[in-house]
Design a protein around this motif. Structure first.
Motif, PDB file in Angstrom:
ATOM      1  N   GLU A   1      40.426  67.815 -23.278  1.00  0.00           N
ATOM      2  CA  GLU A   1      39.448  67.014 -22.473  1.00  0.00           C
ATOM      3  C   GLU A   1      38.933  67.107 -24.078  1.00  0.00           C
ATOM      4  OE1 GLU A   1      40.033  69.195 -20.340  1.00  0.00           O
ATOM      5  OE2 GLU A   1      40.409  68.661 -18.331  1.00  0.00           O
ATOM      6  N   VAL A   2      38.152  67.486 -24.096  1.00  0.00           N
ATOM      7  CA  VAL A   2      37.331  67.750 -25.929  1.00  0.00           C
ATOM      8  C   VAL A   2      38.616  67.253 -26.646  1.00  0.00           C
ATOM      9  CG1 VAL A   2      36.114  68.496 -27.264  1.00  0.00           C
ATOM     10  CG2 VAL A   2      35.956  68.589 -25.134  1.00  0.00           C
TER      11      VAL A   2
ATOM     12  N   LEU B   1      30.257  62.611 -27.002  1.00  0.00           N
ATOM     13  CA  LEU B   1      31.126  64.349 -26.953  1.00  0.00           C
ATOM     14  C   LEU B   1      30.031  65.214 -27.850  1.00  0.00           C
ATOM     15  CD1 LEU B   1      34.183  65.443 -27.784  1.00  0.00           C
ATOM     16  CD2 LEU B   1      34.285  63.651 -30.104  1.00  0.00           C
TER      17      LEU B   1
ATOM     18  N   ALA C   1      29.006  67.278 -24.807  1.00  0.00           N
ATOM     19  CA  ALA C   1      30.261  67.720 -24.307  1.00  0.00           C
ATOM     20  C   ALA C   1      29.930  69.069 -24.880  1.00  0.00           C
ATOM     21  CB  ALA C   1      31.267  67.216 -24.064  1.00  0.00           C
ATOM     22  N   GLN C   2      30.147  69.281 -26.575  1.00  0.00           N
ATOM     23  CA  GLN C   2      30.189  70.344 -27.129  1.00  0.00           C
ATOM     24  C   GLN C   2      29.379  70.864 -26.409  1.00  0.00           C
ATOM     25  OE1 GLN C   2      30.833  68.318 -30.477  1.00  0.00           O
ATOM     26  NE2 GLN C   2      33.217  68.249 -30.602  1.00  0.00           N
TER      27      GLN C   2
ATOM     28  N   SER D   1      33.335  64.388 -21.628  1.00  0.00           N
ATOM     29  CA  SER D   1      34.575  64.324 -21.957  1.00  0.00           C
ATOM     30  C   SER D   1      35.855  63.291 -21.761  1.00  0.00           C
ATOM     31  CB  SER D   1      35.264  65.720 -22.386  1.00  0.00           C
ATOM     32  OG  SER D   1      34.686  66.875 -23.474  1.00  0.00           O
TER      33      SER D   1
ATOM     34  N   ALA E   1      39.229  63.300 -26.276  1.00  0.00           N
ATOM     35  CA  ALA E   1      37.459  62.392 -26.312  1.00  0.00           C
ATOM     36  C   ALA E   1      37.752  62.750 -28.218  1.00  0.00           C
ATOM     37  CB  ALA E   1      37.137  62.783 -25.794  1.00  0.00           C
TER      38      ALA E   1
END
Length: 130
Positions: free
Chosen positions: A37-38, A68, A71-72, A87, A41
């Motif tokens: 998913e990352v 993003l 998300a990280q 993501s 994105a």
């Protein structure tokens, strides 16, 4: 008296069995890292950036970058559900920015084409009047 001990031993065994089962179930149901998913994105963000979406759709681009980044950070905290959600939202925002950019460019091209057609029409009309 022996009977009481068996009952307690059975109770303890049952509780341990249920507890162990719950622990295993929870361990098996943990969310995997959302690496795909990352990556999706990130790819959508790079694609939008290469189409100059930052110029045409700065708000969705900023949202995509922020999500993003968050998300990280969620991955670092091992909050994989949150990382997956962020993501997916970042990818959607980047795709929206790309679509807005494509639409704006198409509208600009259409406007330029209409202007050219109008200029040709006026030249034709001038030529017919002479």
């Amino acid at each position: 008296m022996m009977r009481k001990c068996r009952f307690s031993l059975r109770s303890v065994t049952a509780v341990m069995l249920v507890g162990g089962t719950l622990a295993l179930t929870q361990g098996c149901s943990s969310t995997p890292r959302p690496d795909a998913e990352v990556a999706g994105a990130s790819a959508a963000l790079m694609s939008a950036e290469s189409s100059e979406a930052t110029l045409y759709a700065p708000v969705p681009m900023d949202r995509a970058k922020d999500k993003l980044r968050r998300a990280q950070q969620a991955i670092e905290r091992k909050d994989f559900d949150e990382a997956r959600r962020l993501s997916e939202e970042a990818q959607a925002d980047a795709e929206l920015a790309h679509a807005i950019t494509s639409k704006t460019r198409a509208q600009t091209a259409l406007s330029d084409l209409e202007t050219s057609i109008e200029m040709l029409r006026s030249e034709i009309l001038r030529g017919q009047q002479n």
